[in-house]
Design a protein around this motif. Structure first.
Motif, short mmCIF file in Angstrom:
data_model
loop_
_atom_site.label_atom_id
_atom_site.label_comp_id
_atom_site.label_asym_id
_atom_site.label_seq_id
_atom_site.Cartn_x
_atom_site.Cartn_y
_atom_site.Cartn_z
N VAL A 162 24.93 44.75 21.26
CA VAL A 162 25.70 45.11 20.07
C VAL A 162 25.39 44.10 18.97
CG1 VAL A 162 28.00 45.40 19.10
CG2 VAL A 162 27.54 46.09 21.47
N GLN A 163 25.04 44.63 17.81
CA GLN A 163 24.84 43.77 16.64
C GLN A 163 26.02 43.97 15.71
OE1 GLN A 163 22.01 45.94 17.56
NE2 GLN A 163 21.61 44.23 18.94
N LEU A 164 26.59 42.88 15.26
CA LEU A 164 27.76 42.92 14.40
C LEU A 164 27.42 42.29 13.06
CD1 LEU A 164 30.42 41.71 17.00
CD2 LEU A 164 29.88 44.07 16.37
N VAL A 165 27.80 42.94 11.97
CA VAL A 165 27.54 42.42 10.64
C VAL A 165 28.83 42.46 9.83
CG1 VAL A 165 26.23 42.68 8.51
CG2 VAL A 165 25.15 43.19 10.71
N GLU A 166 29.27 41.28 9.42
CA GLU A 166 30.48 41.19 8.60
C GLU A 166 30.13 41.29 7.13
OE1 GLU A 166 30.93 38.11 12.01
OE2 GLU A 166 29.38 38.79 10.61
N TYR A 191 35.02 48.54 23.22
CA TYR A 191 35.24 47.11 23.09
C TYR A 191 36.54 46.81 22.38
CZ TYR A 191 30.30 46.42 24.23
OH TYR A 191 29.08 46.40 24.85
N ALA A 192 37.24 45.81 22.88
CA ALA A 192 38.27 45.18 22.07
C ALA A 192 37.54 44.32 21.03
CB ALA A 192 39.17 44.31 22.93
N MET A 193 38.14 44.20 19.87
CA MET A 193 37.50 43.47 18.78
C MET A 193 38.41 42.37 18.26
SD MET A 193 34.57 44.87 18.46
CE MET A 193 34.03 44.13 16.93
N ALA A 212 33.99 39.67 16.50
CA ALA A 212 33.45 39.55 17.84
C ALA A 212 33.89 40.74 18.68
CB ALA A 212 33.90 38.24 18.47
N ALA A 213 33.07 41.08 19.67
CA ALA A 213 33.35 42.21 20.56
C ALA A 213 33.55 41.71 21.98
CB ALA A 213 32.20 43.20 20.51
N ASP A 214 34.57 42.27 22.61
CA ASP A 214 34.98 41.87 23.96
C ASP A 214 35.01 43.11 24.85
OD1 ASP A 214 36.26 40.98 26.23
OD2 ASP A 214 38.12 40.40 25.23
N ALA A 215 34.23 43.09 25.93
CA ALA A 215 34.17 44.26 26.80
C ALA A 215 35.39 44.40 27.70
CB ALA A 215 32.90 44.20 27.64
N THR A 274 41.27 34.14 22.85
CA THR A 274 40.36 33.01 22.94
C THR A 274 38.93 33.49 22.90
OG1 THR A 274 40.55 33.10 25.35
CG2 THR A 274 41.93 31.50 24.21
N GLY A 275 38.10 32.77 22.16
CA GLY A 275 36.74 33.20 21.91
C GLY A 275 35.85 33.28 23.13
N ASP A 276 36.18 32.55 24.18
CA ASP A 276 35.33 32.55 25.37
C ASP A 276 35.20 33.93 26.01
OD1 ASP A 276 36.32 29.23 26.57
OD2 ASP A 276 34.99 29.89 24.97
N TRP A 277 36.17 34.80 25.75
CA TRP A 277 36.14 36.13 26.35
C TRP A 277 35.18 37.08 25.61
CZ3 TRP A 277 38.23 37.53 30.87
CH2 TRP A 277 39.22 36.71 31.41
N TYR A 278 34.78 36.73 24.43
CA TYR A 278 34.03 37.65 23.60
C TYR A 278 32.53 37.56 23.88
CZ TYR A 278 38.30 38.80 21.24
OH TYR A 278 39.56 39.27 20.98
N ASP A 279 31.90 38.72 23.92
CA ASP A 279 30.52 38.81 24.36
C ASP A 279 29.52 38.81 23.20
OD1 ASP A 279 32.21 41.04 26.27
OD2 ASP A 279 31.12 39.42 27.28
#
Length: 123
Positions: free
Chosen positions: A1-5, A31-33, A96-99, A106-111
């Motif tokens: 997944v590519q994310l662009v803000e 994904y949760a975002m 960020a995207a989290d599966a 917390t950011g550690d969960w985000y892929d």
């Protein structure tokens, strides 16, 4: 997944901005975002998150009542509406995207992470 803000910029205190996070490569609907931010010289911090369905949202106390996270899965885009901006909101904002099924703060969960967009709030 590519994310662009996008949507960052310079705004006066009390003003508003809407950030967008567009995804490509895979649908965001599974994904949760989340939105995070990092101010100069500070650690990255959680701002807001939303479940894949949009039914569950979480906010940091510092932005509750001022920021709103939303998503449009048909457009593969997540938004962060920011009202009542304060100088202390100045930071680079990342989506960020989290599966995971659960919404995490917390950011550690985000892929997957975007490159960020700068928000500057002048006093």
């Amino acid at each position: 997944v590519q994310l662009v803000e996008s949507g960052g910029g310079l705004v006066k205190a009390g003003g508003s901005l809407r950030l967008s996070c567009a995804a490509s490569g895979r649908t965001l609907s599974s994904y949760a975002m989340g939105w995070f931010r990092q101010a100069p010289g500070k650690e990255r911090e959680f701002v807001a998150a939303i479940s894949w369905s949009g039914r569950v949202t979480e906010y940091d106390d510092s932005v509750k009542g001022r920021f709103t996270i939303s998503r449009d899965n048909d457009k593969n885009t997540v938004y962060l509406q920011m009202n009542g901006l304060k100088p202390e909101d100045t930071a680079v904002y990342y989506c960020a995207a989290d599966a995971s099924i659960v919404v995490h703060t917390t950011g550690d969960w985000y892929d997957y992470w975007g490159q960020g967009t700068l928000v500057t709030v002048s006093s």
